[in-house]
Enzyme design. Structure first.
Site, mmCIF file in Angstrom:
data_model
loop_
_atom_site.group_PDB
_atom_site.id
_atom_site.type_symbol
_atom_site.label_atom_id
_atom_site.label_comp_id
_atom_site.label_asym_id
_atom_site.label_seq_id
_atom_site.Cartn_x
_atom_site.Cartn_y
_atom_site.Cartn_z
ATOM 1 C CG HIS A 54 6.526 -42.062 -67.498
ATOM 2 N ND1 HIS A 54 6.095 -40.758 -67.458
ATOM 3 C CD2 HIS A 54 5.443 -42.819 -67.210
ATOM 4 C CE1 HIS A 54 4.799 -40.739 -67.131
ATOM 5 N NE2 HIS A 54 4.390 -41.979 -66.992
ATOM 6 C CE1 TYR A 55 14.530 -44.800 -74.115
ATOM 7 C CE2 TYR A 55 15.055 -42.466 -74.324
ATOM 8 C CZ TYR A 55 15.405 -43.794 -74.485
ATOM 9 O OH TYR A 55 16.629 -44.105 -75.014
ATOM 10 N N PRO A 56 12.566 -41.227 -70.191
ATOM 11 C CG PRO A 56 12.437 -38.894 -70.320
ATOM 12 C CD PRO A 56 11.627 -40.148 -70.563
ATOM 13 C CG ASP A 57 11.052 -41.820 -64.931
ATOM 14 O OD1 ASP A 57 11.762 -40.823 -64.734
ATOM 15 O OD2 ASP A 57 9.863 -41.919 -64.558
ATOM 16 C CG HIS A 58 11.715 -46.578 -68.357
ATOM 17 N ND1 HIS A 58 11.284 -46.870 -67.083
ATOM 18 C CD2 HIS A 58 10.623 -46.147 -69.030
ATOM 19 C CE1 HIS A 58 9.984 -46.642 -67.003
ATOM 20 N NE2 HIS A 58 9.557 -46.203 -68.165
#
Lengths: 404, 404
Positions: free
Chosen positions: B172-176
């Protein structure tokens, strides 16, 4: 065209940032500039011993709105000008090669001594402590050493990287964060700090639960690919591309029921089958044959439908389905359009306006300003040097000497 | 244990849950802010029930994922369903510099904690919300997950092999990175503005709008109209070969050659100097044209290589190369450990575990990390300090299920 120093009234208006980054870190000063800082980009008149890795698109996006000067920092006179710029600056963001910077007294200690109020941000591939820091790096090797690359791609092929120089994005974002933390701290202490950003560490922020999983259980997480992990959750092809869906897991049990009811209502062949009680259980939906059977039925349902139709109709029924947008679809997204997100920028070097993403955040009192066109390399030399009191004669002499 | 001084004096009332928001307030807490995480036993943070857990542990305090994202915060148990709890939250908001939330639009408003409600008693508040797609617009109530944002924003479509379905980052790249990064830049800039002017404000980070910015160059490419951005595996226009290749022991190595010299060094290190005589590979343009054949040769040569040796030899010859680090490799990485990126903390339930702090050092130092709080661990202390309640009143509110 004269590019006025930034006084757009953003939260950082009045600050001056010197950007001496190569590719890593360039987006940091773009963000600070759009928030009101006056950003002066210092570029070598020709590449310093290595080829420019940036493409024109990259340059247009990363350096939008920055003033640009060229300084050959190998030259003593140019280094002197950089120091005069730093005297009047609040922040330096650079991605110098450490050995090169040490040899020219542009290392953290010398800079702190010369410019005690300066917030100095160095952005290097693996931190300024790395001994073979001079070895070249690439977005791919940074995504690799930070652990994100290992998690991406298809299980039956080699790991595949995320699109779009995400190591630069990550390093830049955290470089901007570090700069702002130090600027806030300077309000209290009156002195600058040195922020030593490692791109590898910035990428490692993105490894999700995988390190905790290994640390606590010994399990090494592998890449999962794009195949559905259970009936109802995954990527599915439709008429004009793909959609992603999560129906059934993570508290979306209602969505699974709504999905099945929808397909029955539409008379989809085989949909009745999914109303059988066993389909309500996660363990049944996770069986490979269930995944395949669901894929056939759902595939028939969505094959003639577009991403946008599926998106709207599924969301109306409380199903977490979204389109896998290509860039044309993003530009046409109704939500982004309704919020007037995209901005048209007139670039004097192009014959039609360029579309930029709008600011990534909306500040009620001091909004970020929309993107401005990129400046030609060196276009603001005379203006910026003029602000330092360097007159035309002196500039001409510097140009003759090859310093600028 | 000493607390990081950089943001000391900053109090954050934190309604962030699960993903992107929790990473924003972790950074603030790690750098010295007093972050008060509001949650309740009736509705704990979903991350508290997410794996991984150390074998033999269970319950709300055992999640390694939660513990890795919430270091240095304090936990205040408050059941927001109770009217009395909303009064208490309002009083805490009046005592705070920052309020943060990534709830769906409408939730804080229902609790009487809208920006207008909070600023009435605290005009200096910086009020950060992080809705999925913004609080206005036709899709503001659409549901989704971290991966949804990657799909909508184009990262999914653009990441993967050209002849296979899109694969995204596998996380969930955008969250990180993009969303916590942008939110922090906006929040710290607003704090800087407030330091100088006394003015507070509201910040909205639409996770979709934030994430579209990290593929910014692709938006420009589409708008220029000369080409259409598409997924291209690990290949790039500026390097060839640029890819991931198999090594011994199921390891992978990432390699990128920008120059002819680097290509020659790669051929040499792999024991095939004759490749450099092949006209198909004599320039970057030629290598790009014959990339399938080129990659096939490299892919056949690397499987017998020991990865660490190959990386060392290539880097010594000036070729960008790195191990594709798994979660185990990242945790054991020499650079990350030499620089103190991972710290071991003692969590009362999980025990000894690795936690990462900010991905940069400040004046060569790292802030000290303290373990994530147990649910309600600091309820009594905060009620005494900030609400001025005595033990008897606190016990009564606990018994009534308000502080619970």
């Amino acid at each position: 065209m004269i590019n006025e120093p930034n006084d757009g009234g953003g939260p950082l208006s009045g600050l001056r940032v010197i950007d001496a980054t190569d590719t890593l870190g360039a987006y940091a000063s773009r963000l600070l500039g759009d928030l009101g800082a006056d950003v002066v980009r210092v570029e070598p008149p020709r590449p310093r011993g290595k080829p420019r890795a940036e493409t024109n698109l990259h340059r247009m996006f990363m350096h939008a709105g920055k003033r640009s000067v060229t300084l050959d920092l190998e030259h003593d006179a140019a280094a002197g000008i950089l120091h005069r710029l730093l005297d009047g600056a609040d922040t330096l963001v650079e991605s110098f090669d450490p050995a090169w910077a040490d040899a020219r007294q542009l290392d953290p200690e010398s800079l702190a001594h010369e410019h005690p109020r300066l917030v100095h941000v160095s952005v290097t591939p693996r931190g300024r402590t790395r001994t073979d820091a001079a070895a070249p790096e690439d977005d791919l090797t940074l995504l690799a050493s930070g652990g994100l690359l290992h998690l991406g791609g298809y299980p039956d092929a080699e790991p595949v990287a995320a699109y779009g120089e995400q190591s630069t994005m990550a390093a830049s974002l955290f470089a901007a964060v570090g700069a702002l933390v130090a600027l806030l701290d300077r309000e209290v202490t009156g002195r600058g700090r040195w922020i030593d950003v490692s791109a590898q560490e910035c990428v490692a922020q993105a490894v999700e639960d995988s390190v905790a999983t290994y640390d606590l259980t010994g399990h090494v997480r592998q890449r999962l690919g794009s195949d559905p992990r259970e009936a109802g959750s995954g990527i599915y092809p439709c008429a004009d591309g793909y959609v992603t869906m999560v129906a059934g897991r993570l508290g979306t049990a209602k969505a699974w029921k709504a999905l099945v009811a929808w397909m029955v209502e539409e008379g989809v062949e085989g949909a009745e089958e999914l109303t059988a009680p066993e389909w309500s259980s996660l363990s049944h939906r996770q069986k490979p044959e269930s995944i395949e059977r669901f894929g056939e039925i759902f595939g028939r349902f969505i094959a003639p439908r577009t991403r946008l139709e599926m998106y709207r109709d599924a969301q109306r029924r409380g199903i977490a389905l979204s389109p896998v947008n290509d860039v044309a679809a993003i530009l046409a997204d109704p939500q982004l359009a309704a919020r007037a997100f995209f901005v048209e920028v007139d670039d004097p070097e192009l014959d039609h306006p360029l579309t930029f993403p709008g600011p990534p955040y909306r500040l009620s009192a001091t909004p970020a300003q929309p993107a401005r066109p990129v400046r030609p390399v060196g276009a603001d030399l005379e203006q910026v040097l003029g602000e330092l009191g360097i007159e035309r004669d002196e500039l001409a002499a510097l140009q003759r000497a090859g310093a600028v | 244990m000493s607390v990081s001084p950089y943001l000391s004096g900053l109090r954050v009332l934190d309604f962030c849950w699960v993903g992107a928001g929790a990473f924003v307030t972790k950074m603030l807490a790690d750098l010295g802010a007093d972050v008060i995480k509001v949650e309740s036993h009736s509705r704990p943070d979903n991350l508290r029930v997410s794996p991984p857990r150390r074998p033999g542990t269970s319950g709300l305090e055992a999640s390694g994922y939660f513990a890795s994202r919430n270091s240095n915060k304090r936990s205040f148990a408050l059941d927001m369903r109770q009217p009395r709890a909303r009064e208490i939250a309002h009083r805490l908001a009046a005592e705070s510099s920052v309020l943060t939330s990534n709830f769906r639009p409408g939730v804080l408003e229902r609790w009487g904690l809208s920006y207008e409600d909070v600023r009435r008693d605290n005009p200096r508040i910086i009020y950060l919300t992080m809705p999925m797609q913004g609080a206005s617009g036709p899709h503001s109530s659409f549901i989704g997950f971290g991966s949804t944002i990657a799909s909508l924003a184009g990262l999914m479509h653009l990441s993967g092999l050209p002849d296979r379905p899109p694969v995204g980052t596998g996380t969930h790249y955008p969250d990180h990175v993009p969303n916590p990064g942008h939110a922090l830049v906006a929040l710290l800039s607003a704090l800087y503005h407030r330091e100088r002017t006394g003015e507070g404000q509201a910040i909205e980070v639409s996770q979709l709008e934030s994430t579209v910015n990290v593929i910014g160059p692709a938006i420009l490419e589409q708008s220029l109209g000369e080409s259409v951005p598409s997924r291209n595996g690990n290949r790039s226009a500026t390097a060839s070969p640029r890819g991931v290749f198999p090594c011994r022991d199921e390891d992978w190595v990432a390699i990128a050659c920008r120059t002819d010299e680097q290509w020659c060094s790669l051929a040499d290190v792999l024991g095939h100097p004759e490749w450099t005589d092949d006209v198909r590979f004599s320039s970057l343009e030629a290598r790009k044209r014959n990339e399938d054949a080129l990659e096939a040769l490299v892919r056949d040569a690397t499987p017998t290589c020991d990865r660490a040796t190959l990386v060392r030899l290539l880097r010594a010859r000036g070729v960008a190369a790195a191990p594709v680090s798994s979660s185990r490799d990242v945790l054991e990485d020499e650079d990350l450990n030499d620089r103190g990126y991972w710290q071991r903390v003692q969590h009362p339930v999980i025990g000894d575990m690795a936690v990462a702090g900010p991905p940069f050092r400040i004046d060569g130092e790292r802030p000290v990390l303290r373990p994530a709080p147990l649910l309600g661990e600091h309820t009594h202390a905060i009620a005494r300090e900030l609400l001025g309640l005595d033990d008897e009143e606190i016990e009564r509110l606990v018994a009534e299920g308000v502080l619970a």
